[in-house]
Design a protein around this motif. Structure first.
Motif, mmCIF file in Angstrom:
data_model
loop_
_atom_site.group_PDB
_atom_site.id
_atom_site.type_symbol
_atom_site.label_atom_id
_atom_site.label_comp_id
_atom_site.label_asym_id
_atom_site.label_seq_id
_atom_site.Cartn_x
_atom_site.Cartn_y
_atom_site.Cartn_z
ATOM 1 N N GLY A 63 35.319 89.139 35.352
ATOM 2 C CA GLY A 63 36.137 88.328 34.329
ATOM 3 C C GLY A 63 36.417 87.023 35.187
ATOM 4 N N SER A 64 36.809 86.210 34.049
ATOM 5 C CA SER A 64 37.454 85.001 34.413
ATOM 6 C C SER A 64 38.261 84.559 33.159
ATOM 7 N N PHE A 65 39.593 83.821 33.864
ATOM 8 C CA PHE A 65 40.520 83.335 32.944
ATOM 9 C C PHE A 65 40.589 81.654 33.150
ATOM 10 N N VAL A 66 41.043 80.837 31.980
ATOM 11 C CA VAL A 66 41.226 79.606 32.353
ATOM 12 C C VAL A 66 42.841 79.447 31.794
ATOM 13 N N LEU A 67 43.502 78.802 32.495
ATOM 14 C CA LEU A 67 44.972 78.711 32.471
ATOM 15 C C LEU A 67 45.401 77.214 32.130
ATOM 16 N N ASP A 68 45.934 76.904 30.913
ATOM 17 C CA ASP A 68 46.135 75.488 30.296
ATOM 18 C C ASP A 68 47.668 75.195 30.901
ATOM 19 N N MET A 69 47.387 74.380 32.070
ATOM 20 C CA MET A 69 48.572 74.038 33.060
ATOM 21 C C MET A 69 49.263 72.981 32.117
ATOM 22 N N THR A 70 48.694 72.496 31.056
ATOM 23 C CA THR A 70 49.617 71.367 30.329
ATOM 24 C C THR A 70 50.552 72.188 29.270
ATOM 25 N N SER A 71 50.380 73.412 29.376
ATOM 26 C CA SER A 71 51.385 74.429 28.496
ATOM 27 C C SER A 71 52.390 74.823 29.317
ATOM 28 N N ILE A 72 52.712 74.683 30.537
ATOM 29 C CA ILE A 72 53.828 75.136 31.466
ATOM 30 C C ILE A 72 55.069 74.794 30.913
ATOM 31 N N ASN A 73 55.713 75.886 30.657
ATOM 32 C CA ASN A 73 56.972 75.693 29.798
ATOM 33 C C ASN A 73 57.913 76.550 30.711
ATOM 34 N N ALA A 74 59.234 76.013 30.942
ATOM 35 C CA ALA A 74 60.249 76.723 31.549
ATOM 36 C C ALA A 74 61.055 77.152 30.421
ATOM 37 N N THR A 75 61.276 78.494 30.303
ATOM 38 C CA THR A 75 61.871 79.556 29.111
ATOM 39 C C THR A 75 63.441 79.625 29.314
ATOM 40 N N ASP A 76 63.978 79.279 30.624
ATOM 41 C CA ASP A 76 65.175 79.570 30.952
ATOM 42 C C ASP A 76 66.193 78.505 30.760
ATOM 43 N N LEU A 77 65.740 77.349 30.262
ATOM 44 C CA LEU A 77 66.617 76.173 30.061
ATOM 45 C C LEU A 77 66.229 75.832 28.543
ATOM 46 N N THR A 78 67.016 74.982 27.896
ATOM 47 C CA THR A 78 66.871 74.381 26.497
ATOM 48 C C THR A 78 67.286 72.905 26.794
ATOM 49 N N GLY A 79 66.758 72.199 25.753
ATOM 50 C CA GLY A 79 67.168 70.924 25.422
ATOM 51 C C GLY A 79 66.556 69.978 26.668
ATOM 52 N N GLU A 80 67.591 68.961 26.887
ATOM 53 C CA GLU A 80 67.241 68.085 27.982
ATOM 54 C C GLU A 80 66.672 68.454 29.150
ATOM 55 N N TYR A 81 67.529 69.465 29.644
ATOM 56 C CA TYR A 81 67.146 70.061 31.163
ATOM 57 C C TYR A 81 65.739 70.915 31.028
ATOM 58 N N GLN A 82 65.413 71.312 30.010
ATOM 59 C CA GLN A 82 64.148 72.096 29.800
ATOM 60 C C GLN A 82 63.061 70.925 29.991
ATOM 61 N N GLY A 83 63.485 69.890 29.122
ATOM 62 C CA GLY A 83 62.304 68.773 29.312
ATOM 63 C C GLY A 83 62.271 68.220 30.473
ATOM 64 N N LYS A 84 63.263 68.055 31.296
ATOM 65 C CA LYS A 84 63.147 67.392 32.568
ATOM 66 C C LYS A 84 62.473 68.257 33.345
ATOM 67 N N LEU A 85 62.711 69.531 33.514
ATOM 68 C CA LEU A 85 62.169 70.622 34.460
ATOM 69 C C LEU A 85 60.516 70.661 33.869
ATOM 70 N N ASN A 86 59.892 70.487 32.858
ATOM 71 C CA ASN A 86 58.578 70.648 32.353
ATOM 72 C C ASN A 86 57.927 69.321 33.029
#
Length: 188
Positions: A63-86
């Motif tokens: 098998g093979s899988f393609v990961l969409d790295m543009t979708s990487i998302n930090a879920t432990d943060l919200t708001g401004e801090y989440q945006g900065k880490l992403n």
């Protein structure tokens, strides 16, 4: 003659395996920071853009899988801090998603594992930022009614092997080389 051709096609499909398309996925990650005064982590998700699993009988064989790295998302943060880490994860500090928008994993082997829950060891080639390295992880693989499910145990990857090398200008902040992943994929 048509019956012989149909039988040959069916036999060929059984010999080479049946390809199942990924219909659901959940890929989670954990990254770890070490500071002089504390240790902390961040976690999040990345989406599977596409993928398939190849079955031979009731056994996963590829098998093979393609990961969409543009979708990487930090879920432990919200708001401004989440945006900065992403943004930090997506820029040149880590994954350079503008230049490398996808990562891939190609299964090269599956063998039985003695663990009662994670019954298989999956080996494959992971390519991130144009660098390919072998990765092996324990997984629970099941196949029923045309649906194959792969659920990994949490496993560790060394980000330095893929040139995911954050270079902090602050002496008191270090990012661990290892990050963890957990993968759940369903195909039919």
């Amino acid at each position: 003659m048509k019956k012989i051709f149909l039988l040959a096609v069916l036999a060929g499909g059984l010999a080479f395996g049946q390809t199942k398309k990924v219909v659901a996925s959940d890929v989670q990650w954990w990254g770890y920071k070490i500071a002089k005064s504390e240790s902390s982590s961040h976690n999040g998700t990345v989406k599977v853009k596409s993928g398939d699993m190849v079955m031979k009988g009731n056994q996963l064989v590829g098998g093979s899988f393609v990961l969409d790295m543009t979708s990487i998302n930090a879920t432990d943060l919200t708001g401004e801090y989440q945006g900065k880490l992403n943004g930090h994860l997506k820029n040149g500090d880590f994954f350079e998603v503008e230049k490398f928008p996808t990562a891939t994993f190609k299964i090269t082997g599956v063998k039985k594992n003695s663990d009662k829950i994670y019954n298989s060891l999956v080996t494959g080639n992971l390519t991130v930022k144009g660098k390919t390295n072998p990765v092996t992880f324990p997984a629970k693989i099941s196949y029923s009614k045309g649906v194959v499910s792969l659920v990994s145990n949490k496993f560790t990857i060394d980000r330095q092997k893929f040139d995911v090398a954050y270079k902090s200008t602050m002496q008191d902040v270090l990012v661990k080389d290892d990050f963890d992943m957990l993968v759940k994929v369903t195909a039919k």
